[in-house]
Design a protein around this motif. Structure first.
Motif, PDB file in Angstrom:
ATOM      1  N   HIS A  60       0.275   4.216   0.394  1.00 59.47           N
ATOM      2  CA  HIS A  60      -0.178   5.283   1.278  1.00 59.47           C
ATOM      3  C   HIS A  60       0.255   5.076   2.741  1.00 59.47           C
ATOM      4  CE1 HIS A  60      -2.505   6.764  -2.074  1.00 59.47           C
ATOM      5  NE2 HIS A  60      -3.142   5.610  -2.171  1.00 59.47           N
TER       6      HIS A  60
ATOM      7  N   ASN B 256       0.848  -1.187   0.000  1.00 58.87           N
ATOM      8  CA  ASN B 256       0.000   0.000   0.000  1.00 58.87           C
ATOM      9  C   ASN B 256       0.891   1.248   0.000  1.00 58.87           C
ATOM     10  OD1 ASN B 256      -1.742   2.145   0.548  1.00 58.87           O
ATOM     11  ND2 ASN B 256      -2.979   0.974   1.993  1.00 58.87           N
TER      12      ASN B 256
ATOM     13  N   ASP C 238       3.436   4.514   5.331  1.00 66.54           N
ATOM     14  CA  ASP C 238       4.877   4.690   5.463  1.00 66.54           C
ATOM     15  C   ASP C 238       5.518   3.378   5.923  1.00 66.54           C
ATOM     16  OD1 ASP C 238       7.512   5.389   6.313  1.00 66.54           O
ATOM     17  OD2 ASP C 238       6.865   7.448   6.683  1.00 66.54           O
TER      18      ASP C 238
END
Length: 247
Positions: A128, A126, A130
């Motif tokens: 998005h 993903n 971190d």
């Protein structure tokens, strides 16, 4: 020959044996961490060619030998082959697998760890989320599974649940303001960082990777969780050194 058994789990590592074979390490629900020999797995026409790779989740059929298992069939839930093209996510992934290998035990139900690995590898895909946050979430939640996590919901000295403002490695957890005054190694913890660590510890695994933190909180999570991991591990993992070289 022994009876065929079926286990649910994930391939933690794989290495070549001879010209055509492989040995894999599996983390399983039914037998814990086990090693399995896979005959002919490196042949181009082998049905197990793509199965015997790290990050493969599924069910595996094996015969039990004297010193290891022999893997004969597999039904794959997810290969996660796409992770190979994710940088630096792939290096985080290998670190997570090695950490699971470090903690994995024979003849134990390792389903909690398998589920944690699964949602964590999905999180690495993903863009998005971190990767640094994923690492700290995984590490702390792994310690929760092992029962080695610090006391974060009450004072480790007096058991108070209010005014938790400092952390102590010697006391292995949070301290209230009063107790922190008498503890030389106490270190201030801001409210947001404390909340993030409490959330990681108690939230259902399906909701682990559904939040973000500020850069300041990320730095504090890096600081506290990395120190606690160093305290718990008795050696430095090879993948950890490689990961830090790549960052």
């Amino acid at each position: 020959m022994s009876d065929l058994i079926t286990v649910t789990g994930v391939v933690l590592s794989a290495m070549p044996i001879g010209e055509y074979d492989k040995r894999v390490v599996l983390l399983t629900k039914e037998r814990g961490k086990i090693s399995a020999f896979v005959r002919g797995a490196r042949r181009a026409n082998s049905p197990l060619l793509s199965v015997c790779n790290p990050f493969v989740f599924g069910t595996f059929s094996l015969y039990e030998g004297r010193s290891s298992y022999n893997l004969t069939q597999a039904s794959v839930k997810h290969y996660f082959a796409e992770l190979a093209g994710v940088q630096p996510g792939i290096y985080y992934g290998f670190y997570f697998l090695e950490l699971a290998d470090y903690y994995g035990k024979e003849n134990a139900d390792e389903m909690q760890m398998i589920n944690l690995l699964y949602v964590t590898v999905k999180a690495l895909l993903n863009p998005h989320i971190d990767d640094r946050l994923i690492r700290r979430i995984f590490e702390l939640r792994m310690l929760v599974i092992q029962g080695e996590y610090p006391q974060m919901f009450s004072c480790a000295a007096c058991s108070a649940t209010e005014n938790l403002t400092h952390f102590s490695e010697n006391k292995k957890g949070m301290l209230c303001t009063d107790c922190a005054k008498n503890q030389k190694d106490s270190e201030a913890v801001d409210e947001s960082t404390l909340y993030a660590m409490q959330y990681i510890i108690h939230v259902p695994v399906s909701r682990l990777y559904t939040f973000a933190v500020s850069q300041q909180v990320q730095k504090r999570l890096d600081h506290f969780i990395s120190r606690w991991m160093t305290w718990q591990l008795d050696r430095r993992l090879k993948s950890q050194s490689i990961l830090e070289m790549m960052l």
